[in-house]
Design a protein around this motif. Structure first.
Motif, PDB file in Angstrom:
ATOM      1  N   ASP A   4       0.587  -1.241  -0.178  1.00 50.53           N
ATOM      2  CA  ASP A   4       0.003  -0.003   0.158  1.00 50.53           C
ATOM      3  C   ASP A   4       0.704   1.155   0.000  1.00 50.53           C
ATOM      4  O   ASP A   4       0.355   2.365   0.048  1.00 50.53           O
ATOM      5  CB  ASP A   4      -0.927   0.011   1.062  1.00 50.53           C
ATOM      6  N   SER A   7      -7.591   2.954   5.770  1.00 49.44           N
ATOM      7  CA  SER A   7      -8.497   3.632   4.818  1.00 49.44           C
ATOM      8  C   SER A   7      -9.123   4.901   5.366  1.00 49.44           C
ATOM      9  O   SER A   7      -9.289   4.860   6.735  1.00 49.44           O
ATOM     10  CB  SER A   7      -9.449   2.885   4.249  1.00 49.44           C
ATOM     11  N   THR A  22      -7.742  -0.062   1.106  1.00 50.28           N
ATOM     12  CA  THR A  22      -6.403  -0.294   1.014  1.00 50.28           C
ATOM     13  C   THR A  22      -6.452  -1.974   1.105  1.00 50.28           C
ATOM     14  O   THR A  22      -7.167  -2.571   1.857  1.00 50.28           O
ATOM     15  CB  THR A  22      -5.817   0.202   2.258  1.00 50.28           C
ATOM     16  N   ASN A  23      -5.330  -2.569   0.706  1.00 49.76           N
ATOM     17  CA  ASN A  23      -5.086  -3.977   0.632  1.00 49.76           C
ATOM     18  C   ASN A  23      -4.846  -4.255   2.292  1.00 49.76           C
ATOM     19  O   ASN A  23      -5.299  -5.236   2.693  1.00 49.76           O
ATOM     20  CB  ASN A  23      -3.693  -4.113   0.168  1.00 49.76           C
TER      21      ASN A  23
END
Length: 461
Positions: free
Chosen positions: A258, A316, A340-341
């Motif tokens: 990210d 996030s 986000t991952n």
């Protein structure tokens, strides 16, 4: 979601009484620019607001004469079964989770007065303050803050056009969604957003309405093997909460993907020791189940229990902007959950913890399996499920536990005294002020922050 009742949204919550990790408060203090928000500096407020249920607890960490009474010490039939399964997974029982390290398995504590039906807010206000000179105006929403020529907050205008003058200052305390809207309607916010709605800019404050985040949760339902034993008939029945830290070796690669700063030198906040990324809670009843999810899950017929997976530290960030300059219009909320991952990975890990729990003895022998949603594209989950299957369930049924925080953050929008930057005589004190997530249920921290703000207003910190 906003609580339209006296005392706000907490008048209808579960009253979970927790504190977060010391590392969470240290990060908030760093972002706010003052050590008054560290765990050690907050401790006097934590102690002062509670009458803790366990009279033998360490007085360094607990108060025994505060206005908010707590209860714990339940002993439901599945208590030892749940505990032994968590312990088999490597969780250690944490008999004192409020010392700044909640890691492990802890007893649920709630802020209810066991001798009355009053909410914790009524306990709080009635127990500390003389309210004889307090006037509450119901159905009187505020439209805008008023300012004089020197940018001093002088009062408020209500939606019905009445104006109320302030003798000393104006304090905004209305959750997480309304404060940024109110500031922007009053000319404090990103200049580009204000000009879009032809609102004169009093203070160009780009961070107003930004930095919105929440605690995310997925609830699953499982069938007991012997429902006739009545083990899952308890409304709000729960007694264990489990906190877990994800090891840096697992989390660092995801953060790097990210492009999060501070990963290579282990300075990223998520890589700090004893920060709890996930929480899991078993409930002995099918909390929030609906017939649309699965019509076989009865409300309180003993045939199902709920297990929840929570992501406590999202990275996030969403935003709150204006729909129009009309104060009657609700703001536009773009939460940007799971952008986000890292956030997707952390909740997936939390779900896998619940799946491991249900397949670990002795709980495993007492369950038939998961009762999945009726959607045939979403099969029952197990520890053998793929990441894609878990992610599909999260996309379909993940929600929040309604803990929105952050869009009037300390350090960017506010000074460390809760004062709005760029003007005088205006403060914000509610969940919108947190610049970073509180990795626990919010009630106790909110009350402590409210007491801190009151001391600052009164000049007695």
């Amino acid at each position: 979601m906003a609580g339209r009742m006296l005392s706000g949204s907490s008048g209808g919550n579960m009253g979970v009484w927790l504190r977060a990790s010391q590392a969470d408060y240290a990060l908030i203090a760093q972002k706010a620019g003052h050590d008054r928000f560290t765990f050690e500096k907050m401790l006097p407020y934590f102690r002062g607001i509670e009458t803790y249920w366990n009279k033998s607890a360490d007085p360094k960490y607990h108060g025994f004469s505060g206005p908010i009474h707590t209860v714990a010490g339940r002993n439901y039939p599945l208590r030892d079964v749940i505990r032994k399964s968590y312990e088999s997974m490597g969780y250690m029982c944490n008999p004192e989770s409020m010392t700044g390290d909640p890691t492990g398995l802890t007893d649920l504590t709630q802020c209810f007065n066991a001798t009355s039906e009053s909410s914790c807010e009524r306990q709080h206000s009635a127990g500390i303050y003389d309210l004889s000179n307090v006037h509450v105006l119901c159905e009187s929403p505020v439209a805008r803050i008023l300012f004089d020529a020197e940018k001093n907050a002088s009062g408020v205008t209500l939606l019905d056009s009445r104006q109320l003058a302030a003798r000393k200052e104006v304090i905004i305390s209305c959750g997480s969604q309304k404060p940024p809207q109110l500031l922007m309607l009053s000319g404090i916010g990103p200049a580009s957003e204000l000009s879009k709605h032809e609102i004169p800019t009093l203070v160009d404050s780009p961070s107003v309405g930004q930095n919105l985040f929440d605690h995310m949760v997925l609830t699953q339902y499982f069938k007991p093997r012997h429902p006739e034993k009545g083990l899952c008939l308890l409304f709000t029945g729960t007694e264990w909460i489990a906190f877990k830290n994800i090891p840096p070796s697992d989390l660092a690669p995801v953060l790097s993907a990210d492009n999060e700063p501070g990963v290579k030198d282990n300075q990223h906040p998520h890589l700090q020791p004893k920060r709890c990324h996930i929480m899991t809670i078993p409930f002995y009843w099918p909390m929030l189940a609906t017939s649309e999810y699965n019509p076989e899950i009865g409300p309180l017929d003993g045939t199902h229990m709920a297990l929840t997976s929570l992501h406590l530290l999202p990275i996030s960030r969403g935003a709150i902007t204006l729909k129009s300059p009309n104060p009657f219009d609700n703001p536009v909320i773009d939460p940007r959950y799971f952008s986000t991952n890292t956030d997707r990975y952390i909740l997936r890990r939390a779900v896998r913890e619940i799946l491991r729990l249900t397949e670990t003895e002795p709980l495993a022998s007492g369950l038939v399996g998961e009762a999945p949603p009726v959607d045939p594209r979403l099969p029952a989950l197990s520890t053998k499920s793929s990441d894609e299957e878990i992610d599909a369930r999260i996309r379909a049924f993940c929600g929040t536990i309604v803990h929105p925080m952050g869009p009037c953050a300390l350090g960017t929008v506010l000074y460390a005294e809760f004062q709005v930057k760029g003007v005088q005589g205006l403060r914000v004190c509610d969940v919108s002020v947190f610049p970073e997530p509180v990795g626990a249920m919010l009630s106790q921290t909110i009350y402590a922050v409210g007491e801190l703000c009151a001391d600052l207003v009164a000049g007695r910190e």
